[in-house]
Design an enzyme around this catalytic site. Sequence first.
Site, PDB file in Angstrom:
ATOM      1  NE  ARG A 123      -4.073  -1.906   2.006  1.00  0.00           N
ATOM      2  CZ  ARG A 123      -4.036  -2.976   2.780  1.00  0.00           C
ATOM      3  NH1 ARG A 123      -3.102  -3.092   3.696  1.00  0.00           N
ATOM      4  NH2 ARG A 123      -4.940  -3.915   2.647  1.00  0.00           N
ATOM      5  CE  LYS A 145      -1.455  13.913 -14.770  1.00  0.00           C
ATOM      6  NZ  LYS A 145      -1.824  14.465 -16.091  1.00  0.00           N
ATOM      7  CD  GLU A 187       6.161  16.900 -23.246  1.00  0.00           C
ATOM      8  OE1 GLU A 187       5.516  17.867 -22.788  1.00  0.00           O
ATOM      9  OE2 GLU A 187       5.612  15.876 -23.717  1.00  0.00           O
ATOM     10  CE  LYS A 231       4.627  17.446 -14.483  1.00  0.00           C
ATOM     11  NZ  LYS A 231       4.489  16.285 -15.303  1.00  0.00           N
ATOM     12  CD  GLU A 241      -4.711  16.732 -15.819  1.00  0.00           C
ATOM     13  OE1 GLU A 241      -3.685  16.081 -15.594  1.00  0.00           O
ATOM     14  OE2 GLU A 241      -5.323  16.698 -16.886  1.00  0.00           O
ATOM     15  NE  ARG A 245      -0.155  17.100 -13.235  1.00  0.00           N
ATOM     16  CZ  ARG A 245       0.491  16.241 -12.462  1.00  0.00           C
ATOM     17  NH1 ARG A 245       0.235  16.206 -11.169  1.00  0.00           N
ATOM     18  NH2 ARG A 245       1.386  15.412 -12.959  1.00  0.00           N
ATOM     19  CG  ASN A 249      -2.938  17.598 -20.582  1.00  0.00           C
ATOM     20  OD1 ASN A 249      -2.027  16.812 -20.400  1.00  0.00           O
ATOM     21  ND2 ASN A 249      -3.974  17.703 -19.754  1.00  0.00           N
ATOM     22  CG  HIS A 252       0.248  16.526 -24.423  1.00  0.00           C
ATOM     23  ND1 HIS A 252       1.049  17.649 -24.445  1.00  0.00           N
ATOM     24  CD2 HIS A 252       1.008  15.556 -23.838  1.00  0.00           C
ATOM     25  CE1 HIS A 252       2.222  17.366 -23.884  1.00  0.00           C
ATOM     26  NE2 HIS A 252       2.220  16.106 -23.516  1.00  0.00           N
ATOM     27  CG  HIS A 256      -2.414  12.197 -26.374  1.00  0.00           C
ATOM     28  ND1 HIS A 256      -2.900  12.735 -25.199  1.00  0.00           N
ATOM     29  CD2 HIS A 256      -1.214  11.667 -26.065  1.00  0.00           C
ATOM     30  CE1 HIS A 256      -2.012  12.542 -24.242  1.00  0.00           C
ATOM     31  NE2 HIS A 256      -0.979  11.906 -24.743  1.00  0.00           N
ATOM     32  CG  HIS A 269       4.533  11.610 -25.761  1.00  0.00           C
ATOM     33  ND1 HIS A 269       3.160  11.620 -25.879  1.00  0.00           N
ATOM     34  CD2 HIS A 269       4.848  12.541 -24.837  1.00  0.00           C
ATOM     35  CE1 HIS A 269       2.681  12.520 -25.046  1.00  0.00           C
ATOM     36  NE2 HIS A 269       3.671  13.090 -24.404  1.00  0.00           N
TER      37      HIS A 269
HETATM   38  P1  NAD Z   1      11.496   5.843 -22.530  1.00  0.00           P
HETATM   39  O1  NAD Z   1      11.412   5.680 -21.098  1.00  0.00           O
HETATM   40  O2  NAD Z   1      11.022   4.737 -23.410  1.00  0.00           O
HETATM   41  O3  NAD Z   1      13.006   6.196 -22.916  1.00  0.00           O
HETATM   42  C1  NAD Z   1      13.337   6.378 -24.264  1.00  0.00           C
HETATM   43  C2  NAD Z   1      14.505   5.481 -24.688  1.00  0.00           C
HETATM   44  O4  NAD Z   1      15.709   6.057 -24.243  1.00  0.00           O
HETATM   45  C3  NAD Z   1      14.461   4.083 -24.091  1.00  0.00           C
HETATM   46  O5  NAD Z   1      14.928   3.162 -25.041  1.00  0.00           O
HETATM   47  C4  NAD Z   1      15.430   4.179 -22.914  1.00  0.00           C
HETATM   48  O6  NAD Z   1      16.004   2.950 -22.574  1.00  0.00           O
HETATM   49  C5  NAD Z   1      16.463   5.122 -23.480  1.00  0.00           C
HETATM   50  N1  NAD Z   1      17.197   5.916 -22.504  1.00  0.00           N
HETATM   51  C6  NAD Z   1      16.696   6.660 -21.489  1.00  0.00           C
HETATM   52  N2  NAD Z   1      17.676   7.335 -20.898  1.00  0.00           N
HETATM   53  C7  NAD Z   1      18.825   7.006 -21.521  1.00  0.00           C
HETATM   54  C8  NAD Z   1      20.174   7.419 -21.379  1.00  0.00           C
HETATM   55  N3  NAD Z   1      20.552   8.344 -20.503  1.00  0.00           N
HETATM   56  N4  NAD Z   1      21.089   6.854 -22.191  1.00  0.00           N
HETATM   57  C9  NAD Z   1      20.727   5.942 -23.147  1.00  0.00           C
HETATM   58  N5  NAD Z   1      19.467   5.566 -23.360  1.00  0.00           N
HETATM   59  C10 NAD Z   1      18.534   6.086 -22.550  1.00  0.00           C
HETATM   60  O7  NAD Z   1      10.727   7.151 -23.039  1.00  0.00           O
HETATM   61  P2  NAD Z   1      10.580   8.620 -22.387  1.00  0.00           P
HETATM   62  O8  NAD Z   1      10.400   9.520 -23.528  1.00  0.00           O
HETATM   63  O9  NAD Z   1      11.633   8.876 -21.399  1.00  0.00           O
HETATM   64  O10 NAD Z   1       9.204   8.509 -21.583  1.00  0.00           O
HETATM   65  C11 NAD Z   1       7.993   8.211 -22.243  1.00  0.00           C
HETATM   66  C12 NAD Z   1       7.024   7.659 -21.235  1.00  0.00           C
HETATM   67  O11 NAD Z   1       6.813   8.644 -20.232  1.00  0.00           O
HETATM   68  C13 NAD Z   1       5.658   7.312 -21.801  1.00  0.00           C
HETATM   69  O12 NAD Z   1       5.265   6.074 -21.322  1.00  0.00           O
HETATM   70  C14 NAD Z   1       4.750   8.406 -21.268  1.00  0.00           C
HETATM   71  O13 NAD Z   1       3.435   7.972 -21.081  1.00  0.00           O
HETATM   72  C15 NAD Z   1       5.418   8.742 -19.969  1.00  0.00           C
HETATM   73  N6  NAD Z   1       5.157  10.112 -19.501  1.00  0.00           N
HETATM   74  C16 NAD Z   1       4.731  10.270 -18.231  1.00  0.00           C
HETATM   75  C17 NAD Z   1       4.492  11.533 -17.719  1.00  0.00           C
HETATM   76  C18 NAD Z   1       4.067  11.689 -16.291  1.00  0.00           C
HETATM   77  O14 NAD Z   1       3.692  12.798 -15.900  1.00  0.00           O
HETATM   78  N7  NAD Z   1       4.140  10.644 -15.497  1.00  0.00           N
HETATM   79  C19 NAD Z   1       4.686  12.653 -18.528  1.00  0.00           C
HETATM   80  C20 NAD Z   1       5.140  12.474 -19.821  1.00  0.00           C
HETATM   81  C21 NAD Z   1       5.382  11.189 -20.300  1.00  0.00           C
HETATM   82  N1  GLY Z   2       2.535  15.358 -18.247  1.00  0.00           N
HETATM   83  C1  GLY Z   2       1.331  16.006 -17.830  1.00  0.00           C
HETATM   84  C2  GLY Z   2       1.173  16.067 -16.360  1.00  0.00           C
HETATM   85  O1  GLY Z   2       2.045  15.685 -15.620  1.00  0.00           O
HETATM   86  O2  GLY Z   2       0.146  16.491 -15.900  1.00  0.00           O
END
Ligand code: NAD
Ligand code: GLY
Length: 365
Positions: A123, A145, A187, A231, A241, A245, A249, A252, A256, A269
């Site tokens: 939990r 998130k 971003e 942020k 949100e 917040r 988006n 997006h 999206h 993305h």
């Molecule tokens: P990702 O985590 O897939 O990373 C992209 C690629 O880069 C992967 O292959 C990873 O292994 C590689 N990588 C990362 N850091 C590295 C480094 N320093 N050196 C070498 N390779 C490296 O993609 P991302 O763009 O980081 O994140 C996308 C994800 O984040 C999505 O699932 C999206 O939904 C989520 N997201 C979440 C929020 C939130 O608020 N929680 C906001 C935006 C996106």
């Molecule tokens: N990436 C959008 C949020 O964190 O609300």
Amino acid sequence: MTQSVIPVNLPQNPYEIAIASDGIDRLGSWMKSLHLGKKAMVVSNPTVFGHYGKRAIESLKDAGFQVSHYLFPDGEEYKTLDSIRGLYDAALEAKLERSSTMVALGGGVVGDMTGFAAATWLRGIHFVQVPTSLLAMVDASIGGKTGVNHPQGKNLIGAFYQPRLVLIDPTVLKTLPEREFRAGMAEVIKYGVIWDGELFGQLEAAETLDRIEHLSPELLREILVRSCQAKAEVVSQDEKEAGLRAILNYGHTIGHAVESLTGYTELLHGEAVGIGMVAASRLAVTMDLLDRSCDDRQLALVQKAGLPTQIPQGVDFDAIVAKLQTDKKVKDGKVRFVLPTAIGKVTVTDRVTEDLVRSALETLR
Ligand code: NAD
Ligand code: GLY
């Protein structure tokens, strides 16, 4: 060693974002100062762990933590409940307790999944973010998130669960693939448009934005600090949100739709967000909310970051318009758009008609 610390001032769960160029090596001492238990599990993927796992683990051991690790396969396609099950098994085997900590070492995929597992294991156990992609540093690791994808849609399963610390080591960006760096830059540009006009000006003043080695260390630091501040400020005012917040988006909504209609394979993305920002800004001009010169300035920045600015061939406008209805932000059947009104300022409106969307999209072919 330079260091910046940005507070995330949430009333219940305040924490800090630390940006330090030797951050990975100071992970253990930082966590120790926060009294984050005796056991730590580093969660990563083979790509990132291969580069930075050893240093993270050594730093934790040097600070007296008992350390285990768990690796998800690399890729958005593994952001599923099945993958989380594997992490739960590892947590059981390592005998993690309520006072133990999961450390997410990776991009947004690792961060979102680790956060969700930490929110639900026993939990809720401690959770630390060590983001390694630009997108995760400026966006995904901050704000709590967490979650995984459902076969029917992205991030449908999740929880708001704040980390105890976000530790950013900018030097790890040197191994990030160039395309991923550019996707993260989308971003960053977003924060310039929605919140921080000065950041936008700094990005405009840079000669190029498309590769990490083209940025001066000072500009990279400004980008990280200002984006994280933006942020943190937004999330601190509206954790769950309820209102403000939603401005995060920006870009997006159409982004999206395009991402989904290209099967999540053609565009990253951030690339889809770049297209979405260009479309949203065009909409704002059509609706007389934004000066054309601001639209031109944003387009120039998106191009300078090496991001696409056109709707991919084969994605038709009817499909985009239909897809908008399934957006998470639809309220009472009305799509809510975040539209810029100046550089550094946006408004949220549900007064965007289908015709307006179509005419904005026409300009992106
Ligand atoms: P990702 O985590 O897939 O990373 C992209 C690629 O880069 C992967 O292959 C990873 O292994 C590689 N990588 C990362 N850091 C590295 C480094 N320093 N050196 C070498 N390779 C490296 O993609 P991302 O763009 O980081 O994140 C996308 C994800 O984040 C999505 O699932 C999206 O939904 C989520 N997201 C979440 C929020 C939130 O608020 N929680 C906001 C935006 C996106
Ligand atoms: N990436 C959008 C949020 O964190 O609300």
